[in-house]
Design a protein around this motif. Structure first.
Motif, PDB file in Angstrom:
ATOM      1  N   ARG A  71       0.845  -1.208   0.000  1.00 33.09           N
ATOM      2  CA  ARG A  71       0.000   0.000   0.000  1.00 33.09           C
ATOM      3  C   ARG A  71       0.877   1.253   0.000  1.00 33.09           C
ATOM      4  O   ARG A  71       0.552   2.240  -0.650  1.00 33.09           O
ATOM      5  CB  ARG A  71      -0.949  -0.007   1.190  1.00 33.09           C
ATOM      6  CG  ARG A  71      -2.062  -1.051   1.059  1.00 33.09           C
ATOM      7  CD  ARG A  71      -3.009  -1.044   2.246  1.00 33.09           C
ATOM      8  NE  ARG A  71      -3.657   0.232   2.479  1.00 33.09           N
ATOM      9  CZ  ARG A  71      -4.736   0.679   1.841  1.00 33.09           C
ATOM     10  NH1 ARG A  71      -5.281  -0.062   0.901  1.00 33.09           N
ATOM     11  NH2 ARG A  71      -5.264   1.841   2.144  1.00 33.09           N
ATOM     12  N   GLU A  72       1.994   1.205   0.713  1.00 31.26           N
ATOM     13  CA  GLU A  72       2.915   2.343   0.730  1.00 31.26           C
ATOM     14  C   GLU A  72       3.506   2.582  -0.656  1.00 31.26           C
ATOM     15  O   GLU A  72       3.630   3.724  -1.095  1.00 31.26           O
ATOM     16  CB  GLU A  72       4.026   2.114   1.750  1.00 31.26           C
ATOM     17  CG  GLU A  72       3.570   2.208   3.184  1.00 31.26           C
ATOM     18  CD  GLU A  72       4.641   1.773   4.180  1.00 31.26           C
ATOM     19  OE1 GLU A  72       5.841   1.765   3.821  1.00 31.26           O
ATOM     20  OE2 GLU A  72       4.266   1.425   5.310  1.00 31.26           O
ATOM     21  N   GLN A  75       0.924   4.181  -2.823  1.00 31.31           N
ATOM     22  CA  GLN A  75       0.735   5.588  -2.475  1.00 31.31           C
ATOM     23  C   GLN A  75       1.876   6.452  -2.999  1.00 31.31           C
ATOM     24  O   GLN A  75       1.648   7.548  -3.510  1.00 31.31           O
ATOM     25  CB  GLN A  75       0.584   5.766  -0.962  1.00 31.31           C
ATOM     26  CG  GLN A  75      -0.050   7.081  -0.586  1.00 31.31           C
ATOM     27  CD  GLN A  75      -1.404   7.287  -1.252  1.00 31.31           C
ATOM     28  OE1 GLN A  75      -2.304   6.453  -1.125  1.00 31.31           O
ATOM     29  NE2 GLN A  75      -1.551   8.375  -1.975  1.00 31.31           N
ATOM     30  N   ASP A  79       1.267   9.373  -5.588  1.00 26.51           N
ATOM     31  CA  ASP A  79       1.660  10.730  -5.193  1.00 26.51           C
ATOM     32  C   ASP A  79       2.722  11.325  -6.120  1.00 26.51           C
ATOM     33  O   ASP A  79       2.648  12.501  -6.485  1.00 26.51           O
ATOM     34  CB  ASP A  79       2.196  10.753  -3.752  1.00 26.51           C
ATOM     35  CG  ASP A  79       1.116  10.486  -2.716  1.00 26.51           C
ATOM     36  OD1 ASP A  79      -0.084  10.559  -3.052  1.00 26.51           O
ATOM     37  OD2 ASP A  79       1.495  10.189  -1.563  1.00 26.51           O
TER      38      ASP A  79
END
Length: 194
Positions: A71-72, A75, A79
Motif C-alpha cells: 500500500r505504501e 501511495q 503521489d
C-alpha cells in the motif's frame, strides 16, 4: 496540465533515451551488440503478449491488497507519478510504456545480462543484471526487491522458446508498464475527484 504533460514527456524521453546511449556505449566498449538478440517474429510476439499476463495479475493483486508495504508503494507511485501520468492521454501512456520497455530492456537484457554472462555464466548474468535493475528502480527496499524479481522474470523471458529473443522481454515490460501507468493515473484522478 499541458505544461506538466509536455515537460514530463520530454524528461521521460531524455532519461530513457540516455539508457539507449549507455547500452550502445557500454556495448561498444565491451564488444556486445545490445540488440543482437532482437528478432521480430510471431513466436516472440506471442510469448511477449502471453508473458505479460502473469505480471499483470500480480500487479492487480498487489495494487488492491491491504498489505502495508505494498500500500505504501502504491501511495508513493500515485503521489509522485500520478499527477504527471494523469495529465497524459492514452497515446502518451502507450508511448511512455513502450519507451521504458524498449530502452530498459536493451540496456538490462540486451547489454548487462550478456555482459555478466560472459564472466559469470547464465545464472550470474541473470542475477547480477537484475541486482543492477533493482538498484536503478530503488523507491524503497520492498520496491527494489519486487523490481529485481520482475527483472529475473524478464531475464528468463529473454530465453523462452529455446532461442534468445529480446522482443519477448521488451513486449512484457512495455505492456506491463502501460497497465501500471493506466492504473496509477486512474488512482490519482479518483483521489483528486473526491
Amino acid at each position: 496540465m499541458r505544461t506538466r504533460r509536455g515537460g514530463f514527456l520530454k524528461f521521460a524521453a531524455v532519461f530513457e533515451g540516455s539508457l539507449l546511449l549507455l547500452a550502445f556505449g557500454f556495448g561498444g566498449l565491451a564488444g556486445i551488440d545490445p540488440v543482437a538478440a532482437l528478432r521480430f517474429d510471431l513466436e516472440g510476439l506471442a510469448y511477449g503478449v502471453a508473458g505479460t499476463l502473469p505480471l499483470c495479475l500480480v500487479f492487480q493483486w498487489s495494487y488492491g491488497t491491504r498489505l502495508a508495504g505494498l500500500r505504501e508503494i502504491k501511495q508513493v507511485l500515485v503521489d509522485k507519478l500520478g499527477p504527471f501520468l494523469a495529465a497524459c492521454g492514452i497515446g502518451d501512456l502507450f508511448f511512455l510504456g513502450f519507451l521504458a520497455g524498449i530502452t530498459e530492456e536493451v540496456l538490462f537484457r540486451g547489454f548487462f545480462q550478456p555482459w555478466f554472462e560472459a564472466n559469470w555464466g547464465w545464472l550470474g548474468g541473470l542475477v547480477f543484471s537484475n541486482l543492477v535493475f533493482a538498484l536503478v528502480h530503488w523507491v524503497s527496499p520492498l520496491y527494489a526487491l519486487l523490481a529485481g524479481l520482475t527483472g529475473i522474470y524478464l531475464g528468463f523471458a529473454l530465453d523462452v522458446g529455446g532461442e534468445r529473443n529480446l522482443l519477448v522481454p521488451i513486449l512484457i515490460h512495455s505492456l506491463y508498464d502501460i497497465v501500471a501507468f493506466l492504473a496509477v493515473a486512474a488512482s490519482y484522478r479518483a483521489g483528486t475527484a473526491r
